[in-house]
Enzyme design. Structure first.
Site, PDB file in Angstrom:
ATOM      1  N   LYS A  11       6.987  -3.228   3.054  1.00 18.19           N
ATOM      2  CA  LYS A  11       6.172  -2.252   3.791  1.00 18.19           C
ATOM      3  C   LYS A  11       5.929  -2.671   5.252  1.00 18.19           C
ATOM      4  O   LYS A  11       6.155  -3.829   5.622  1.00 18.19           O
ATOM      5  CB  LYS A  11       4.835  -2.083   3.056  1.00 18.19           C
ATOM      6  CG  LYS A  11       4.957  -1.404   1.688  1.00 18.19           C
ATOM      7  CD  LYS A  11       3.587  -1.180   1.074  1.00 18.19           C
ATOM      8  CE  LYS A  11       3.671  -0.455  -0.259  1.00 18.19           C
ATOM      9  NZ  LYS A  11       2.321  -0.230  -0.853  1.00 18.19           N
ATOM     10  N   TYR A  51       5.415   9.485  -1.582  1.00 19.67           N
ATOM     11  CA  TYR A  51       4.163   9.165  -2.286  1.00 19.67           C
ATOM     12  C   TYR A  51       3.445  10.424  -2.791  1.00 19.67           C
ATOM     13  O   TYR A  51       2.239  10.382  -3.026  1.00 19.67           O
ATOM     14  CB  TYR A  51       3.236   8.362  -1.378  1.00 19.67           C
ATOM     15  CG  TYR A  51       3.460   6.858  -1.429  1.00 19.67           C
ATOM     16  CD1 TYR A  51       3.332   6.150  -2.625  1.00 19.67           C
ATOM     17  CD2 TYR A  51       3.777   6.143  -0.283  1.00 19.67           C
ATOM     18  CE1 TYR A  51       3.525   4.776  -2.671  1.00 19.67           C
ATOM     19  CE2 TYR A  51       3.971   4.758  -0.331  1.00 19.67           C
ATOM     20  CZ  TYR A  51       3.839   4.088  -1.537  1.00 19.67           C
ATOM     21  OH  TYR A  51       4.019   2.730  -1.598  1.00 19.67           O
ATOM     22  N   PHE A  59      -6.968   8.087  -0.520  1.00 19.57           N
ATOM     23  CA  PHE A  59      -6.306   7.240   0.469  1.00 19.57           C
ATOM     24  C   PHE A  59      -4.923   7.776   0.893  1.00 19.57           C
ATOM     25  O   PHE A  59      -4.212   7.125   1.645  1.00 19.57           O
ATOM     26  CB  PHE A  59      -6.161   5.809  -0.064  1.00 19.57           C
ATOM     27  CG  PHE A  59      -5.463   5.703  -1.395  1.00 19.57           C
ATOM     28  CD1 PHE A  59      -4.076   5.765  -1.480  1.00 19.57           C
ATOM     29  CD2 PHE A  59      -6.192   5.555  -2.570  1.00 19.57           C
ATOM     30  CE1 PHE A  59      -3.431   5.672  -2.707  1.00 19.57           C
ATOM     31  CE2 PHE A  59      -5.553   5.455  -3.802  1.00 19.57           C
ATOM     32  CZ  PHE A  59      -4.162   5.520  -3.866  1.00 19.57           C
ATOM     33  N   ARG A  87       7.526  -6.166 -10.734  1.00 17.15           N
ATOM     34  CA  ARG A  87       6.064  -5.938 -10.718  1.00 17.15           C
ATOM     35  C   ARG A  87       5.322  -7.267 -10.846  1.00 17.15           C
ATOM     36  O   ARG A  87       4.261  -7.454 -10.248  1.00 17.15           O
ATOM     37  CB  ARG A  87       5.650  -4.997 -11.862  1.00 17.15           C
ATOM     38  CG  ARG A  87       6.272  -3.611 -11.825  1.00 17.15           C
ATOM     39  CD  ARG A  87       5.738  -2.710 -10.757  1.00 17.15           C
ATOM     40  NE  ARG A  87       4.303  -2.579 -10.778  1.00 17.15           N
ATOM     41  CZ  ARG A  87       3.616  -1.749  -9.985  1.00 17.15           C
ATOM     42  NH1 ARG A  87       4.244  -0.987  -9.104  1.00 17.15           N
ATOM     43  NH2 ARG A  87       2.302  -1.693 -10.041  1.00 17.15           N
ATOM     44  N   THR A  93      -2.014  -4.692  -7.233  1.00 20.84           N
ATOM     45  CA  THR A  93      -2.116  -3.823  -6.049  1.00 20.84           C
ATOM     46  C   THR A  93      -3.071  -4.410  -5.008  1.00 20.84           C
ATOM     47  O   THR A  93      -2.765  -4.454  -3.819  1.00 20.84           O
ATOM     48  CB  THR A  93      -2.623  -2.423  -6.478  1.00 20.84           C
ATOM     49  OG1 THR A  93      -1.810  -1.954  -7.554  1.00 20.84           O
ATOM     50  CG2 THR A  93      -2.574  -1.443  -5.323  1.00 20.84           C
ATOM     51  N   ARG A 104       2.005 -10.414  -3.141  1.00 22.39           N
ATOM     52  CA  ARG A 104       0.774  -9.843  -2.591  1.00 22.39           C
ATOM     53  C   ARG A 104      -0.302 -10.910  -2.400  1.00 22.39           C
ATOM     54  O   ARG A 104      -1.063 -10.857  -1.437  1.00 22.39           O
ATOM     55  CB  ARG A 104       0.308  -8.689  -3.474  1.00 22.39           C
ATOM     56  CG  ARG A 104       1.156  -7.430  -3.208  1.00 22.39           C
ATOM     57  CD  ARG A 104       0.951  -6.376  -4.255  1.00 22.39           C
ATOM     58  NE  ARG A 104       1.474  -5.075  -3.848  1.00 22.39           N
ATOM     59  CZ  ARG A 104       1.586  -4.049  -4.675  1.00 22.39           C
ATOM     60  NH1 ARG A 104       1.214  -4.152  -5.934  1.00 22.39           N
ATOM     61  NH2 ARG A 104       2.058  -2.893  -4.246  1.00 22.39           N
ATOM     62  N   ASN A 114      -0.302  -3.749   1.525  1.00 24.43           N
ATOM     63  CA  ASN A 114      -0.058  -4.795   0.528  1.00 24.43           C
ATOM     64  C   ASN A 114       1.422  -5.198   0.402  1.00 24.43           C
ATOM     65  O   ASN A 114       1.874  -5.620  -0.648  1.00 24.43           O
ATOM     66  CB  ASN A 114      -0.658  -4.378  -0.819  1.00 24.43           C
ATOM     67  CG  ASN A 114      -0.093  -3.082  -1.329  1.00 24.43           C
ATOM     68  OD1 ASN A 114       0.808  -2.516  -0.719  1.00 24.43           O
ATOM     69  ND2 ASN A 114      -0.588  -2.616  -2.447  1.00 24.43           N
ATOM     70  N   HIS A 117       6.266  -2.308  -2.254  1.00 22.81           N
ATOM     71  CA  HIS A 117       6.233  -1.268  -3.293  1.00 22.81           C
ATOM     72  C   HIS A 117       7.284  -1.622  -4.332  1.00 22.81           C
ATOM     73  O   HIS A 117       8.354  -2.131  -3.975  1.00 22.81           O
ATOM     74  CB  HIS A 117       6.584   0.109  -2.695  1.00 22.81           C
ATOM     75  CG  HIS A 117       6.944   1.115  -3.761  1.00 22.81           C
ATOM     76  ND1 HIS A 117       5.990   1.839  -4.435  1.00 22.81           N
ATOM     77  CD2 HIS A 117       8.146   1.461  -4.300  1.00 22.81           C
ATOM     78  CE1 HIS A 117       6.604   2.595  -5.347  1.00 22.81           C
ATOM     79  NE2 HIS A 117       7.908   2.388  -5.276  1.00 22.81           N
ATOM     80  N   GLU A 128      13.532   7.129  -7.237  1.00 22.53           N
ATOM     81  CA  GLU A 128      13.273   6.500  -5.936  1.00 22.53           C
ATOM     82  C   GLU A 128      14.572   5.947  -5.327  1.00 22.53           C
ATOM     83  O   GLU A 128      14.802   6.065  -4.128  1.00 22.53           O
ATOM     84  CB  GLU A 128      12.207   5.412  -6.089  1.00 22.53           C
ATOM     85  CG  GLU A 128      10.857   6.007  -6.429  1.00 22.53           C
ATOM     86  CD  GLU A 128       9.772   4.981  -6.759  1.00 22.53           C
ATOM     87  OE1 GLU A 128       8.620   5.409  -6.968  1.00 22.53           O
ATOM     88  OE2 GLU A 128      10.062   3.767  -6.819  1.00 22.53           O
TER      89      GLU A 128
HETATM   90  P1  ADP Z   1       1.188  -0.074  -6.772  1.00 21.71           P
HETATM   91  O1  ADP Z   1       1.816  -0.056  -5.397  1.00 21.71           O
HETATM   92  O2  ADP Z   1       0.702  -1.457  -7.153  1.00 21.71           O
HETATM   93  O3  ADP Z   1       2.064   0.550  -7.834  1.00 21.71           O
HETATM   94  P2  ADP Z   1      -0.477   2.364  -6.805  1.00 21.71           P
HETATM   95  O4  ADP Z   1       0.698   3.131  -7.312  1.00 21.71           O
HETATM   96  O5  ADP Z   1      -1.790   2.505  -7.512  1.00 21.71           O
HETATM   97  O6  ADP Z   1      -0.169   0.789  -6.693  1.00 21.71           O
HETATM   98  O7  ADP Z   1      -0.758   2.796  -5.291  1.00 21.71           O
HETATM   99  C1  ADP Z   1       0.295   3.028  -4.390  1.00 21.71           C
HETATM  100  C2  ADP Z   1      -0.066   2.441  -3.051  1.00 21.71           C
HETATM  101  O8  ADP Z   1      -1.194   3.136  -2.509  1.00 21.71           O
HETATM  102  C3  ADP Z   1      -0.546   0.966  -3.089  1.00 21.71           C
HETATM  103  O9  ADP Z   1       0.515   0.034  -3.149  1.00 21.71           O
HETATM  104  C4  ADP Z   1      -1.330   0.867  -1.808  1.00 21.71           C
HETATM  105  O10 ADP Z   1      -0.475   0.730  -0.657  1.00 21.71           O
HETATM  106  C5  ADP Z   1      -2.008   2.248  -1.749  1.00 21.71           C
HETATM  107  N1  ADP Z   1      -3.354   2.192  -2.343  1.00 21.71           N
HETATM  108  C6  ADP Z   1      -3.656   2.105  -3.669  1.00 21.71           C
HETATM  109  N2  ADP Z   1      -4.997   2.056  -3.859  1.00 21.71           N
HETATM  110  C7  ADP Z   1      -5.549   2.115  -2.612  1.00 21.71           C
HETATM  111  C8  ADP Z   1      -6.893   2.137  -2.116  1.00 21.71           C
HETATM  112  N3  ADP Z   1      -7.935   2.054  -2.944  1.00 21.71           N
HETATM  113  N4  ADP Z   1      -7.089   2.216  -0.769  1.00 21.71           N
HETATM  114  C9  ADP Z   1      -6.035   2.309   0.084  1.00 21.71           C
HETATM  115  N5  ADP Z   1      -4.741   2.316  -0.321  1.00 21.71           N
HETATM  116  C10 ADP Z   1      -4.497   2.217  -1.640  1.00 21.71           C
END
Ligand code: ADP
Length: 140
Positions: A11, A51, A59, A87, A93, A104, A114, A117, A128
């Protein structure tokens, strides 16, 4: 477990800090092979499409702005049980909850910014990968 492919993104927070090589080293140490990779700068609309499953989350707008704020590195990783393994290497996350040694835990700046992805299931991995790469670009 069979050999699988998964989709990964390094990212903007990580490309900005020149961490592509360090993150790829984590994948390779875990037995994942980078079989396709390209650096691209998404528009906000392209980030929004990628997304879209999060469109109702509070968010979402911030996430799309962030993903379009600097280049990303889109990748396909291949290996034994690649989706789950990736993962695991990524970590939780929220970096505050991520296990020591994960990407992370070591590199993420916040729950939003973070660093990586990774697909969460075979169906999303296939979708994807197809969004970012043609079959000709996947070199196993
Ligand atoms: P992951 O990337 O671990 O699969 P999610 O699918 O829940 O997590 O979320 C997608 C992305 O959205 C996260 O990697 C992060 O960049 C963003 N995100 C998730 N939760 C939050 C939050 N509470 N505030 C801001 N950004 C968030």
């Amino acid at each position: 477990m069979a050999i699988q492919r998964t989709f990964s993104i390094i990212k903007p927070d990580a490309t900005r800090r020149n961490l592509t090589g360090k993150i790829n080293a984590k994948f390779e140490e875990a037995g994942l092979r980078v079989v396709a990779q390209k650096r691209i700068h998404l528009s906000k609309a392209q980030a929004g499409e990628f997304y879209k499953v999060h469109a109702e989350r509070p968010f979402y707008d911030e996430l799309c702005e962030f993903m379009a704020s600097a280049p990303i590195v889109a990748q396909v990783l291949e290996g034994e049980d690649a989706i789950a393994k990736n993962r695991e290497v990524m970590g939780a996350t929220n970096p505050a909850d991520a296990d020591a040694g994960t990407i992370r835990a070591e590199f993420a700046e916040s729950v939003g910014e973070n660093s990586v992805h990774g697909s969460d299931a075979p169906e999303t991995a296939a979708e994807e990968i197809a969004y970012f790469f043609s079959g000709l670009e996947l070199v196993g």
